[in-house]
Design a protein around this motif. Sequence first.
Motif, PDB file in Angstrom:
ATOM      1  N   LEU A   1      11.002  20.478   6.641  1.00 23.11           N
ATOM      2  CA  LEU A   1      10.684  19.976   7.989  1.00 23.11           C
ATOM      3  C   LEU A   1      10.684  21.115   9.010  1.00 23.11           C
ATOM      4  CD1 LEU A   1      12.772  16.635   7.969  1.00 23.11           C
ATOM      5  CD2 LEU A   1      10.284  16.883   7.662  1.00 23.11           C
ATOM      6  N   LYS A   2      11.612  22.056   8.844  1.00 16.64           N
ATOM      7  CA  LYS A   2      11.642  23.209   9.760  1.00 16.64           C
ATOM      8  C   LYS A   2      10.350  24.022   9.608  1.00 16.64           C
ATOM      9  CE  LYS A   2      16.038  24.204   8.376  1.00 16.64           C
ATOM     10  NZ  LYS A   2      17.229  25.047   8.129  1.00 16.64           N
ATOM     11  N   ALA A   3       9.888  24.170   8.353  1.00 17.33           N
ATOM     12  CA  ALA A   3       8.652  24.939   8.122  1.00 17.33           C
ATOM     13  C   ALA A   3       7.454  24.210   8.727  1.00 17.33           C
ATOM     14  CB  ALA A   3       8.452  25.165   6.624  1.00 17.33           C
TER      15      ALA A   3
ATOM     16  N   GLY B   1       4.943  21.252   1.373  1.00 15.94           N
ATOM     17  CA  GLY B   1       5.742  20.229   0.682  1.00 15.94           C
ATOM     18  C   GLY B   1       6.914  20.846  -0.047  1.00 15.94           C
ATOM     19  N   PRO B   2       7.955  20.035  -0.314  1.00 12.83           N
ATOM     20  CA  PRO B   2       9.129  20.549  -1.034  1.00 12.83           C
ATOM     21  C   PRO B   2       8.862  20.664  -2.537  1.00 12.83           C
ATOM     22  CG  PRO B   2       9.392  18.201  -0.604  1.00 12.83           C
ATOM     23  CD  PRO B   2       8.087  18.612   0.036  1.00 12.83           C
TER      24      PRO B   2
ATOM     25  N   ASP C   1       9.510  11.566   8.875  1.00 11.97           N
ATOM     26  CA  ASP C   1      10.124  12.709   9.549  1.00 11.97           C
ATOM     27  C   ASP C   1       9.094  13.818   9.752  1.00 11.97           C
ATOM     28  OD1 ASP C   1      13.360  12.061   8.971  1.00 11.97           O
ATOM     29  OD2 ASP C   1      11.934  11.256   7.526  1.00 11.97           O
ATOM     30  N   GLY C   2       8.242  14.002   8.753  1.00  9.37           N
ATOM     31  CA  GLY C   2       7.186  15.010   8.863  1.00  9.37           C
ATOM     32  C   GLY C   2       6.264  14.708  10.045  1.00  9.37           C
ATOM     33  N   LEU C   3       5.905  13.422  10.176  1.00  6.67           N
ATOM     34  CA  LEU C   3       5.007  13.024  11.271  1.00  6.67           C
ATOM     35  C   LEU C   3       5.663  13.200  12.636  1.00  6.67           C
ATOM     36  CD1 LEU C   3       3.524   9.751   9.724  1.00  6.67           C
ATOM     37  CD2 LEU C   3       2.257  11.865  10.196  1.00  6.67           C
ATOM     38  N   LYS C   4       7.004  13.191  12.643  1.00  5.73           N
ATOM     39  CA  LYS C   4       7.704  13.324  13.920  1.00  5.73           C
ATOM     40  C   LYS C   4       8.054  14.775  14.264  1.00  5.73           C
ATOM     41  CE  LYS C   4      10.481   9.663  13.092  1.00  5.73           C
ATOM     42  NZ  LYS C   4      11.567   8.718  13.296  1.00  5.73           N
ATOM     43  N   CYS C   5       7.699  15.704  13.365  1.00  6.44           N
ATOM     44  CA  CYS C   5       7.998  17.109  13.702  1.00  6.44           C
ATOM     45  C   CYS C   5       6.779  17.987  13.517  1.00  6.44           C
ATOM     46  CB  CYS C   5       9.199  17.619  12.920  1.00  6.44           C
ATOM     47  SG  CYS C   5       8.872  17.911  11.189  1.00  6.44           S
ATOM     48  N   GLY C   6       5.592  17.424  13.744  1.00  4.23           N
ATOM     49  CA  GLY C   6       4.409  18.285  13.739  1.00  4.23           C
ATOM     50  C   GLY C   6       3.236  17.789  12.918  1.00  4.23           C
TER      51      GLY C   6
ATOM     52  N   ASN D   1      -3.265  23.823  16.592  1.00  2.72           N
ATOM     53  CA  ASN D   1      -4.150  22.679  16.322  1.00  2.72           C
ATOM     54  C   ASN D   1      -4.611  22.567  14.875  1.00  2.72           C
ATOM     55  OD1 ASN D   1      -5.806  24.834  16.307  1.00  2.72           O
ATOM     56  ND2 ASN D   1      -7.308  24.056  17.775  1.00  2.72           N
ATOM     57  N   ALA D   2      -3.880  23.171  13.932  1.00  2.00           N
ATOM     58  CA  ALA D   2      -4.245  22.975  12.517  1.00  2.00           C
ATOM     59  C   ALA D   2      -3.917  21.524  12.133  1.00  2.00           C
ATOM     60  CB  ALA D   2      -3.451  23.936  11.641  1.00  2.00           C
ATOM     61  N   HIS D   3      -4.681  20.975  11.187  1.00  3.82           N
ATOM     62  CA  HIS D   3      -4.318  19.661  10.670  1.00  3.82           C
ATOM     63  C   HIS D   3      -3.202  19.836   9.639  1.00  3.82           C
ATOM     64  CE1 HIS D   3      -7.386  17.560  12.775  1.00  3.82           C
ATOM     65  NE2 HIS D   3      -8.380  18.182  12.189  1.00  3.82           N
ATOM     66  N   ILE D   4      -2.110  19.126   9.851  1.00  6.33           N
ATOM     67  CA  ILE D   4      -0.952  19.279   8.958  1.00  6.33           C
ATOM     68  C   ILE D   4      -0.571  17.920   8.378  1.00  6.33           C
ATOM     69  CG2 ILE D   4       1.484  19.986   8.834  1.00  6.33           C
ATOM     70  CD1 ILE D   4       0.995  21.919  11.112  1.00  6.33           C
ATOM     71  N   PRO D   5      -0.672  17.742   7.067  1.00  5.54           N
ATOM     72  CA  PRO D   5      -0.289  16.457   6.490  1.00  5.54           C
ATOM     73  C   PRO D   5       1.220  16.320   6.309  1.00  5.54           C
ATOM     74  CG  PRO D   5      -1.088  17.900   4.756  1.00  5.54           C
ATOM     75  CD  PRO D   5      -1.222  18.665   6.061  1.00  5.54           C
ATOM     76  N   ALA D   6       1.670  15.061   6.392  1.00  2.21           N
ATOM     77  CA  ALA D   6       3.006  14.733   5.888  1.00  2.21           C
ATOM     78  C   ALA D   6       2.745  14.501   4.409  1.00  2.21           C
ATOM     79  CB  ALA D   6       3.538  13.487   6.570  1.00  2.21           C
ATOM     80  N   THR D   7       3.091  15.495   3.579  1.00  4.22           N
ATOM     81  CA  THR D   7       2.610  15.524   2.194  1.00  4.22           C
ATOM     82  C   THR D   7       3.228  14.430   1.325  1.00  4.22           C
ATOM     83  OG1 THR D   7       4.314  17.188   1.808  1.00  4.22           O
ATOM     84  CG2 THR D   7       2.082  17.994   2.117  1.00  4.22           C
ATOM     85  N   THR D   8       2.509  14.118   0.247  1.00 11.53           N
ATOM     86  CA  THR D   8       3.005  13.142  -0.718  1.00 11.53           C
ATOM     87  C   THR D   8       4.336  13.614  -1.314  1.00 11.53           C
ATOM     88  OG1 THR D   8       0.718  12.625  -1.184  1.00 11.53           O
ATOM     89  CG2 THR D   8       2.323  11.802  -2.754  1.00 11.53           C
TER      90      THR D   8
END
Length: 356
Positions: free
Chosen positions: A255-257, A233-234, A286-291, A267-274
């Motif tokens: 998003l790049k990270a 997260g930022p 955007d997070g959900l669309k890049c991984g 296959n790690a679980h990666i959240p689009a963080t709060t």
Amino acid sequence: MNMFNLSKLLNRIYTARLPELKDLEQVLSLNDPKQLNVLFSFADTVRKEFCGDGILLRGIIEFSSYCSRECFYCGLHKSNHKLKRYRMSEDELFKAVEYLASCRIKTLVLQSGQDDSLDALWFKDIISKIKSKFDMAVTLSLGEKSMDEYGVWRQAGADRYLLKIETFDKELYESVHSGMSLDNRIKCLNYLRALGYQLGSGNIIGLPGQTLKMIAQDIIFFKRGDFDMIGIGPFIPHQDTAFANRQKGEVNLCLKAIALTRIVTKNAHIPATTALGSMDKDYRFDGLKCGANVLMPNFTPQPYRKLYEIYPGKRCVDEPVGRCSFCMDNMAKEIGRFIDYSRGDSLKERKVSANV
Ligand code: 5AD
Ligand code: FES
């Protein structure tokens, strides 16, 4: 770099057993929107291949805001006397968990500050009761504790533990976490792994003093540690911290990270963080669309939710409990995906528990 070379670079990172630091740094420094699109769609393809189109939900209850630490970026830090502290009672906690279960959520995340007065046995009892009453995975996020405490909770049925590394750069780590050591963080991760927890790490993007090379090193750390979950997260400056006047983290860098972490860890679980949803707009899409493949709806009841102010402008602080999970259904539909209501256990195949 032309598009051909960019594709070659991304493929090299994707196929490497361990990617080269300089390759990651090069991708992190991309700025051209067309090149970013190539990166993000590459990561999206990897996400689709390894995790599918389902978005997993982790319902979070922030049950205690007590904290004995002095992280320079975090609003919960010990000497923030403006903050009214709370620890939810067993009854309150149970009501919140019941509500979460009624929303079909199968992963509960119990989070707190570094609450050193938390009674480990009281908490063990709560975990056992939750596990016997509900069919759900329990994830803990309570900071650095002793092996004994981690062990007692694991025995009580806790399945997963989130302990973000925040930054893997020792000097930066120790300069933003007054009185803490990177070594102890890693020791805790090794305890958790040895106890058989599914393990989560992650970092903050845009910490004052952080370089692209450090972020690249974090990503290599995520790969080496073979983490089951990775939250990125930022940085968002909080007015009552040492970093009040620092710049916030850049969305695109975050998003790049995320994209690179997906490409590298597969296959790690990666959240689009709060935190990503709490910037000038909701960048969780955007997070959900890049991984990313996970969302974390908030189930902390009021008045506590408002008091758990890690950073300002945290999204959904005024939403009624449960509203978030409806909202997530809409988010998924909007991007042509769906909510996967299963437990979403680790996708890693781990026969032997390796060290971090
Ligand atoms: N900005 C962004 N993320 C933060 N966290 C704590 N403070 C901040 C901040 N100011 C993150 C840390 C922690 C998680 C609970 O919240 O990564 O692990
Ligand atoms: Fe909380 Fe939308 S995610 S209301």
